[in-house]
Scaffold this motif. Structure first.
Motif, PDB file in Angstrom:
ATOM      1  N   LEU A   1       1.030  10.733  -1.928  1.00  0.00           N
ATOM      2  CA  LEU A   1      -0.277  10.192  -1.551  1.00  0.00           C
ATOM      3  C   LEU A   1      -0.122   8.970  -0.653  1.00  0.00           C
ATOM      4  O   LEU A   1      -0.844   8.815   0.341  1.00  0.00           O
ATOM      5  N   ILE A   2       0.835   8.112  -0.989  1.00  0.00           N
ATOM      6  CA  ILE A   2       1.062   6.932  -0.151  1.00  0.00           C
ATOM      7  C   ILE A   2       1.447   7.378   1.257  1.00  0.00           C
ATOM      8  O   ILE A   2       0.932   6.881   2.269  1.00  0.00           O
ATOM      9  N   SER A   3       2.337   8.346   1.285  1.00  0.00           N
ATOM     10  CA  SER A   3       2.785   8.856   2.586  1.00  0.00           C
ATOM     11  C   SER A   3       1.614   9.435   3.378  1.00  0.00           C
ATOM     12  O   SER A   3       1.468   9.183   4.579  1.00  0.00           O
ATOM     13  N   LEU A   4       0.765  10.194   2.674  1.00  0.00           N
ATOM     14  CA  LEU A   4      -0.404  10.767   3.345  1.00  0.00           C
ATOM     15  C   LEU A   4      -1.308   9.670   3.872  1.00  0.00           C
ATOM     16  O   LEU A   4      -1.829   9.744   4.997  1.00  0.00           O
ATOM     17  N   GLY A   5      -1.481   8.636   3.047  1.00  0.00           N
ATOM     18  CA  GLY A   5      -2.307   7.521   3.467  1.00  0.00           C
ATOM     19  C   GLY A   5      -1.759   6.893   4.736  1.00  0.00           C
ATOM     20  O   GLY A   5      -2.512   6.593   5.680  1.00  0.00           O
ATOM     21  N   ILE A   6      -0.465   6.710   4.773  1.00  0.00           N
ATOM     22  CA  ILE A   6       0.154   6.095   5.956  1.00  0.00           C
ATOM     23  C   ILE A   6      -0.058   6.981   7.178  1.00  0.00           C
ATOM     24  O   ILE A   6      -0.511   6.521   8.235  1.00  0.00           O
ATOM     25  N   LEU A   7       0.250   8.246   7.014  1.00  0.00           N
ATOM     26  CA  LEU A   7       0.168   9.136   8.178  1.00  0.00           C
ATOM     27  C   LEU A   7      -1.275   9.284   8.648  1.00  0.00           C
ATOM     28  O   LEU A   7      -1.561   9.300   9.847  1.00  0.00           O
ATOM     29  N   TYR A   8      -2.197   9.367   7.697  1.00  0.00           N
ATOM     30  CA  TYR A   8      -3.605   9.459   8.078  1.00  0.00           C
ATOM     31  C   TYR A   8      -4.059   8.159   8.721  1.00  0.00           C
ATOM     32  O   TYR A   8      -4.805   8.155   9.709  1.00  0.00           O
ATOM     33  N   GLY A   9      -3.582   7.063   8.151  1.00  0.00           N
ATOM     34  CA  GLY A   9      -3.965   5.768   8.691  1.00  0.00           C
ATOM     35  C   GLY A   9      -3.516   5.572  10.124  1.00  0.00           C
ATOM     36  O   GLY A   9      -4.170   4.889  10.910  1.00  0.00           O
ATOM     37  N   ILE A  10      -2.407   6.152  10.474  1.00  0.00           N
ATOM     38  CA  ILE A  10      -1.914   5.983  11.840  1.00  0.00           C
ATOM     39  C   ILE A  10      -2.480   7.038  12.791  1.00  0.00           C
ATOM     40  O   ILE A  10      -2.896   6.744  13.903  1.00  0.00           O
ATOM     41  N   THR A  11      -2.491   8.285  12.317  1.00  0.00           N
ATOM     42  CA  THR A  11      -2.868   9.359  13.238  1.00  0.00           C
ATOM     43  C   THR A  11      -4.333   9.752  13.112  1.00  0.00           C
ATOM     44  O   THR A  11      -4.875  10.391  14.007  1.00  0.00           O
ATOM     45  N   GLY A  12      -4.971   9.405  11.993  1.00  0.00           N
ATOM     46  CA  GLY A  12      -6.375   9.749  11.809  1.00  0.00           C
ATOM     47  C   GLY A  12      -6.615  11.232  11.622  1.00  0.00           C
ATOM     48  O   GLY A  12      -7.722  11.715  11.838  1.00  0.00           O
ATOM     49  N   THR A  13      -5.618  11.966  11.221  1.00  0.00           N
ATOM     50  CA  THR A  13      -5.812  13.400  11.023  1.00  0.00           C
ATOM     51  C   THR A  13      -4.936  13.885   9.898  1.00  0.00           C
ATOM     52  O   THR A  13      -3.958  13.211   9.520  1.00  0.00           O
ATOM     53  N   LEU A  14      -5.302  15.019   9.344  1.00  0.00           N
ATOM     54  CA  LEU A  14      -4.510  15.602   8.271  1.00  0.00           C
ATOM     55  C   LEU A  14      -3.939  16.958   8.664  1.00  0.00           C
ATOM     56  O   LEU A  14      -3.059  17.485   8.009  1.00  0.00           O
ATOM     57  N   ASN A  15      -4.497  17.497   9.735  1.00  0.00           N
ATOM     58  CA  ASN A  15      -4.002  18.784  10.193  1.00  0.00           C
ATOM     59  C   ASN A  15      -2.609  18.599  10.788  1.00  0.00           C
ATOM     60  O   ASN A  15      -2.378  17.705  11.605  1.00  0.00           O
TER      61      ASN A  15
ATOM     62  N   PHE B   1      -8.763   1.980  14.022  1.00  0.00           N
ATOM     63  CA  PHE B   1      -8.569   3.273  13.397  1.00  0.00           C
ATOM     64  C   PHE B   1      -9.585   4.265  13.929  1.00  0.00           C
ATOM     65  O   PHE B   1     -10.790   4.032  13.904  1.00  0.00           O
ATOM     66  N   SER B   2      -9.121   5.345  14.468  1.00  0.00           N
ATOM     67  CA  SER B   2     -10.048   6.418  14.812  1.00  0.00           C
ATOM     68  C   SER B   2      -9.546   7.686  14.152  1.00  0.00           C
ATOM     69  O   SER B   2      -8.338   7.938  14.116  1.00  0.00           O
TER      70      SER B   2
END
Lengths: 928, 506
Positions: free
Chosen positions: B175-189, A709-710
């Motif tokens: 929130l789950i969806s955000l967690g998944i997307l953040y977990g994969i892409t590492g960004t929120l923007n 994870f990055s």
């Protein structure tokens, strides 16, 4: 320009009668009449050029993207119809002035009539198919208002709704057809469409387009099987019927057929459908016209029949047939408008329209009788009148066609039969009203005012003059009209006398047969009585109410009002969406090295799971379930500690304490009786859904956690001290990096507090006086022990919270946690001592406190503007204070103060509101 | 100074207004609260017009806290966001004025909640950060929970409860969806995420796709897509007119989120995640359209019928959006403008009608005559033909755009009949409603409840919007076409957001 003005004028002018609606009837009528006159003058101004073969056009772009333009053209066909619409319209306005009673709202009437007139003009002059449709729907809408003019009558309301439904639906079909045509032709402009005619006819979508357009035309022109709405539109005031069903509304469908004949006509499909529908309509209408006892009913069905005749001619599509069609359009408009007006006069002067009651009016209304005789003779096709000429041409065409091979002779025979019926009902119209024996009538019959007869007189005169000298009267009009339908070099020749031939024989047969049928009509009436023909209005209303009920029932099955079902739908959708994606994953476990499982973590996990299951299993025992839930929360905070997230752990811990306390308070108001347990099937369903959703979310979480994870978090770690001035990264994220989120969340808190206040303010819940088993609450509400301890705890707690707050930027803590600690201490005071006790000592407006908190945070953000920086840009510096030493000053602490105050304010407001509900004395706060 | 902060003003104005309105304000608080609210809404219009003029030349990016994307939260005002902000402002002012004629007295905190609601809606339109979107969703949801109950009553409470619980579940999924997307892409923007998603491969892409689909469900819940629309009819039909009218923009927030996320992050350029969810949207949208049509026809209450018209509009928009071509998206946006204004007007109107009819309220049965029969009849007539999509007002223009957007045979064969048929059902239902309420009146004296002209004028103003949309259809559709063009080229948005690297924002 004049062309556009001519069309626009009735729309603009529709306001005129409304503006003067409080003046005398005369003024109102003049206002309406003036509009029609000016439009007619404009038409007159344009006419010579059209007759000379030019086509005046007007083009203003409106929506080029859709191909929709405000485009008008005045070719021969348009001119013919426009003249009818405006000419007869003017006569109708004059007539209506005398027809409408004092109780009728003439302003509204004329306004609607002018709107309708404008819409019709728009249809016939539109140079763009979508614009044509636009006006087409406007006629549906304005005719709805006209038919429903006497809306206090049930007939009028239902007739209007039915007309709208049928013609409106046809309009939608027409729209689809037009869009198809336009897509094939690449444009909706008529010239382009005409140019693409061959391509359209050869296109694979020709048949659908044709069918859709024909549905539009047939519904509007009341062709079989859509004829049923028209007789019920007769509930309108007679001037409306005279206008809509002679020259305009129903002719719109005919106009459309004529307009699109060069594009769609001439094919086998066109011929078959249009001709046969026309023929069926003609016979159907003529038969029922004879049977009607209502004068207007008779005329309505005769209109249907004559429209069928014209449709059939357009279907045949030969040069002669087209000419006959156009000629009959003109003729039908003149005699039918006259006849409707006569029916209106009779109704107006005798108070009845029933052919069984009327009779012997020749003495009282001799002038009207003559007019009726001329116009109905024209309708019957008596020689020397215009109706005869076009009917004769019709016979010729019917006789000459050979389109059904060996069975083509059917057509002239059926046509003659239709003509016989037409003669019969024409005779009935005159004889039963003016001759026959007189009956007792609601009013003493007498001649109407002269001006009421003048419009009829003009029309009757036209019937005669056109009948005698057709070439002089109308060939000038018909030539350009025919040119625009049949193509270039159209020749118009209408002769009074063709010699003795079969068409003449057919005419004679029709006249004789008609007389015989009329004399034998009682037989026909008796025959017809065997059929139980239901009123189309009732059928329509029945269908609508049945369909409505069906939809209502269906919707109640879909929307049962059961929240559980809605939730199930939501989560099933989650499964349906996500499972296919997860099935595509080759390996759930990622490449990240995994930590060893130690005994503490394992037992923690087991407790966590057990508590979660417990919360579900004991969900009927609310308190137990809640306690299980708090165990889950506590375990989660332990997990945070284990993975070195002290901030999260602290937050989780205090949130847990405060929210469980508030929920216990709320439990007090919940119904004590345990709801019935669900059926086995339901439970199984719920377990399945919950299990799968849990499994899916768990799988995804596992997949994520096991992957390398990055993320942007490295940036936060690197910039926390240099950029945010704090060593506690979590706090810096909360108040700085993502301070905007925090601002949003404390706003949510403040809103929640206000919302709960709003809800509880108006709520009077049941307050149980004892527990489930009926034991009364303990008499001592505030135990001494608790009171004492709570008061001791308060200053301590405040001090702790202060400490947590101040150190937050660099060490675990911060405004949020501090606020919750303070709130928890305050909650303890409430619980130990009661609302009133606290109120006496600490009477502060929590709502304002929450608002002040958010306000401080927001103002801190705006403060950055003074330094030219963006909202919420932080600033910090280190000062060396004498005794304290190096001390940091950061704007972030101000922001955190806002957070702190909001948390306290919001939490205590919620609590105080709950508490307030339990006290007997509750001043209601309304409207604040 | 203000021009530099233009992008955040649409959020700060309602925020400060709401906070001020929360204070007690002495003896006649409602007076001050009204003033504050009206000033706030007027300012919003001015600001949003200014924004709209600016974004035609450049996309505004505002880094909150001066932390640049992708690390901090950015507000992004492109054409789409500016249009939505303006639409919200244009709806809010007339609706608020309507509310100030007494409906705001039916319960506490109306004004503050109204402004908070605006804050949430506008924030959702403006933010360029997915977590921040969640925060603003929460702001708008929590205010809407409270606003729905405005005026009290059992039915309202029940409908609100359904709404709250479904949306709480929705928030959890978000929130789950955000967690998944953040977990994969590492960004929120969102812009950054779009770039990261487009390069995903293998299992990562599949995981991101499931996160995206959860986001689709969350937005679909807000937009009221079948089978997630169940909260809508009762909630809209039972709440007060002002609130329902304001909520005309609420389903559009969900639609906006879908349009934004599924063109930017999961659009055509998204690599393995390209075109995610479009098929689902097509079929579910069509089903929504159909169910909405049935609902309209089956409604025995005017407000319920209007609520189902909202459902129809949602189905129409999402189905059309799923066709994905530029014309379709432009058509959706045009339709969105039209439907928001007209639905708002209709809810206000239904409120007035219900009040004047007394006992029979908005039920579609015969009742007593209305005090302002002619004026209300005219307004209803105009609103009805507009909302069902008959000429001459904006309804037919937007319907034409939608129909024209269908390109392939399958699209035409399914979309056209459903759209036209739902129009037909709407026509039957509303002509029946109008006929019963305005024509089939009981003899006797009309009601003595009449509404101030100013209040009725607010309805007329909203309808004027529909008229303006018709007359200026071409310029408006030019603008929506430009938006569609922007959306089809997400790199424009991404460049605008990410080009700023550190340093002070000018």
């Amino acid at each position: 320009m004049y062309l556009a003005l001519m069309v626009a004028l009735p729309f603009l002018g529709a306001i005129a009668p409304l503006l003067v609606r409080h003046h005398s009837r005369r003024t109102i009528s003049y206002a309406a009449g003036a509009v029609a006159v000016v439009s007619l003058l404009l038409l007159g101004y344009l006419t010579p050029s059209v007759l000379a073969g030019e086509v005046p056009q007007f083009l203003a772009t409106w929506l080029p993207q859709l191909g929709l333009h405000v485009a008008f053209r005045l070719d021969g066909l348009s001119l013919l119809f426009a003249a009818l619409i405006l000419g007869i319209g003017l006569l109708i306005i004059i007539y209506a002035h005398f027809y409408l009673s004092q109780h009728d709202d003439a302003g509204r009437f004329y306004a609607c009539l002018l709107l309708f007139m404008g819409s019709m003009l728009g249809i016939v002059t539109a140079d763009n198919l979508i614009l044509l449709w636009f006006f087409w729907e406007l006629t549906s809408i304005s005719s709805f208002l006209l038919i429903g003019f006497w809306f206090h009558q049930s007939n009028a309301r239902r007739g209007a709704r039915m007309a709208l439904a049928i013609t409106g639906a046809g309009g939608l079909a027409l729209l689809a057809g037009i869009l198809l045509i336009g897509n094939i032709a690449g444009s909706y402009q008529l010239d382009a469409v005409f140019a693409a005619a061959d391509a359209i006819r050869a296109h694979s979508l020709y048949v659908p387009a044709l069918l859709l357009v024909l549905i539009g035309a047939f519904t509007k022109s009341a062709q079989f099987p859509f004829q049923f709405w028209l007789p019920h539109a007769m509930a309108a005031p007679t001037p409306v019927s005279a206008y809509l069903h002679s020259a305009t509304m129903v002719k719109a469908g005919i106009f459309l057929l004529a307009r699109l004949f060069p594009v769609l006509g001439g094919t086998f499909e066109w011929f078959t459908i249009v001709t046969l529908v026309g023929l069926a309509t003609m016979l159907f209408g003529a038969y029922f016209a004879l049977l009607k006892n209502d004068l207007k009913g008779l005329l309505a069905f005769s209109t249907i029949s004559h429209l069928g005749l014209i449709t059939m001619l357009l279907g045949l599509g030969t040069h002669g047939a087209l000419l006959a069609a156009l000629f009959h359009i003109l003729n039908h408009a003149t005699f039918k408008a006259g006849l409707f007006m006569i029916a209106g006069i009779i109704d107006h002067e005798t108070g009845s329209r029933d052919l069984r009651k009327l009779g012997g009016l020749r003495k009282a209304m001799p002038m009207t009788m003559w007019l009726a005789m001329i116009t109905s003779a024209a309708m019957a096709g008596v020689p020397l009148l215009n109706g005869f000429l076009s009917k004769e041409m019709f016979f010729t065409e019917a006789y000459q066609q050979h389109l059904f091979g060996g069975l083509s002779w059917f057509i002239p025979v059926l046509v003659t039969l239709g003509a016989m019926l037409s003669v019969a009902y024409s005779i009935r119209f005159v004889y039963d009203v003016f001759f026959d024996k007189a009956h007792e009538l609601p009013k003493q019959p007498h001649e109407p005012p002269i001006m009421m007869r003048v419009p009829v007189l003009i029309l009757a005169a036209l019937c005669i003059t056109v009948g005698i000298a057709p070439m002089i009267m109308v060939s000038g009009f018909l030539t350009p009209a025919l040119t625009s339908v049949a193509g270039a070099d159209a020749e118009v020749y209408i002769a009074l006398w063709h010699g003795f031939n079969l068409p003449l024989l057919m005419s004679v047969l029709a006249l004789l047969g008609g007389i015989i049928i009329y004399l034998q009509r009682t037989e026909l009436f008796n025959f017809n009585r065997q059929f139980d023909i239901r009123d189309a209005k009732d059928v329509f209303a029945g269908i609508v109410s049945r369909v409505t009920r069906f939809c209502d029932n269906l919707m109640q099955r879909i929307e049962t009002g059961s929240l559980q079902r809605y939730m199930a739908a939501l989560f099933i959708l989650v499964l349906v969406f996500v499972i296919p994606e997860l099935m595509n994953i080759s390996a759930l476990t990622g490449s990240r090295p995994q930590l060893d499982v130690d005994a503490i973590s394992l037992s923690g996990a087991i407790i966590l799971m057990a508590a979660a299951f417990g919360a579900v299993i004991f969900h009927r025992q609310r308190l137990t379930s809640l306690l299980m839930l708090s165990v889950v929360g506590l375990m989660v905070s332990l997990v945070f500690i284990q993975f070195s997230a002290p901030d999260l752990a602290m937050t989780q811990l205090v949130v847990e304490v405060v929210s469980i306390l508030l929920m216990i308070l709320a439990l007090f108001f919940m119904p004590q009786r345990i709801p019935r347990s669900s059926t086995g099937g339901r439970v199984a369903r719920d377990i399945l859904i919950a299990g799968f959703v849990g499994g899916v979310v768990g799988s995804i979480t596992f997949a994520l956690l096991t992957r390398p994870f990055s993320s942007i978090s490295d940036y936060f770690l690197a910039n926390s001290v240099p950029g945010g001035g704090g060593t506690n990264v979590v706090n810096v994220i909360l108040v700085d990096f993502r301070g905007f989120d925090t601002l949003g969340e404390i706003t949510v808190l403040a809103i929640a507090a206000a919302g709960i206040h709003k809800l509880l303010n108006n709520l009077r819940p049941f307050m149980p006086s004892g527990d489930v088993d009926g034991r009364a609450w303990h008499q001592v509400k505030h135990p001494m022990m608790l009171q004492t301890i709570s008061q001791l705890v308060l200053p301590l707690a405040l001090m702790v919270s202060m400490y947590i707050f101040l150190r937050g930027h660099n060490l675990p803590g911060g405004g949020f946690i501090a606020g919750l600690v303070t709130a928890a201490a305050m909650i303890l005071q409430y619980m130990a001592n009661g609302v009133d006790w606290v109120k006496e000592r600490f009477n502060y407006n929590y709502q304002s406190l929450a608002a002040i908190g958010v306000l401080i945070a927001s103002l801190t953000g705006v403060g950055s503007w003074l330094f030219g920086a963006n909202f919420l840009t932080s600033w910090f510096t280190y000062l060396d204070w004498p005794i304290v030493g190096k001390f940091e000053i950061a704007t972030a602490i101000l922001f955190d103060l806002g957070v702190y105050l909001t948390v306290i304010g919001a939490t205590l407001m919620i609590l105080a509101n709950f508490g307030q509900m339990t006290t007997r004395h509750r001043p209601r706060q309304e409207g604040h | 100074m203000l021009s530099q902060h233009l992008a955040i003003l649409p959020l700060l104005i309602p925020l400060f207004a709401a906070l001020l309105q929360l204070f007690p304000w002495g003896n006649n608080p409602q007076f001050y609260r009204r003033i504050i609210g009206l000033v706030s809404c007027s300012l919003l219009i001015i600001v949003s017009v200014t924004l709209l003029l600016q974004v035609n030349s450049t996309t505004l990016v505002y880094a909150v806290g001066n932390w640049q994307a992708p690390y901090g939260i950015v507000l992004v005002v492109d054409r789409l966001a500016a249009m939505m902000v303006l639409l919200t402002a244009l709806l809010a002012l007339p609706v608020l004025i309507f509310g100030c004629y007494g409906e705001d007295n039916l319960g506490s905190h109306f004004h503050a909640l109204f402004q908070f609601q605006l804050l949430g809606i506008l924030g959702a339109f403006l933010t360029g950060d997915l977590f921040n979107l969640f925060v603003f969703f929460e702001v708008l949801l929590i205010s809407s929970y409270a606003l729905l109950m405005h005026g009290g009553g059992k039915q309202k409470l029940r409908a609100t409860l359904h709404y709250v619980l479904l949306n709480l579940a929705g928030s959890a999924l978000f929130l789950i969806s955000l967690g998944i997307l953040y977990g994969i892409t590492g960004t929120l923007n969102m812009a950054d995420m779009a770039m990261k998603v487009s390069t995903l491969t293998g299992d990562d892409a599949a995981i991101a796709r499931s996160g995206g689909l959860l986001l689709l469900i969350v937005s679909g819940l807000k937009a009221a897509l079948l089978p997630l629309y169940f909260w809508l009819p009762q909630a809209y039909a039972t709440t007060t007119g002002t609130v329902a009218a304001l909520f005309a923009i609420m389903t559009k927030v969900g639609i906006y989120a879908i349009i934004r996320v599924f063109t930017l992050i999961f659009g055509a350029d998204a690599g393995l995640a390209a075109g995610l969810g479009y098929d689902w949207l097509w079929w579910l949208g069509l089903a929504t359209l159909a169910v909405g049509g049935l609902g309209v026809l089956g409604s025995r209450d005017l407000r319920l019928a209007i609520a189902y018209l909202v459902v129809i509009s949602v189905g129409t928009m999402l189905t059309t959006f799923s066709m994905g071509n530029d014309r379709a998206i432009s058509g959706v946006l045009f339709y969105l403008l039209h439907s928001t204004l007209v639905t708002g007007a209709l809810f206000l109107l239904a409120d007035v009608i219900a009040a004047q009819r007394g006992k029979t309220a908005s039920r579609i049965i015969k009742g007593r005559k209305l005090a302002q029969h002619a004026a209300l009849g005219l307004l209803f007539f105009v609103a009805a033909i507009t909302v069902i999509g008959m000429p001459p007002l904006s309804g037919f223009v937007s319907k034409l755009f939608i129909l024209e957007a269908a390109r392939t045979g399958a699209q035409v064969a399914l979309l056209w009949p459903l759209v036209l048929f739902s129009t037909f059902l709407g026509m039957i239902a509303l002509s029946r409603a109008g006929s019963r309420m305005f024509w089939h009146t009981l003899p006797g004296k009309p009601a003595d409840i009449s509404h101030p002209r100013g209040q009725l004028a607010t309805i007329a103003v909203l309808l004027l919007g529909a008229i303006a949309l018709t007359i200026f259809a071409q310029p408006v559709s030019d603008f929506t076409t430009a938006i569609a063009d922007d959306l089809s080229q997400p790199e424009r948005y991404i460049e605008a957001v990410l080009q700023l690297t550190g340093g002070d924002h000018e």
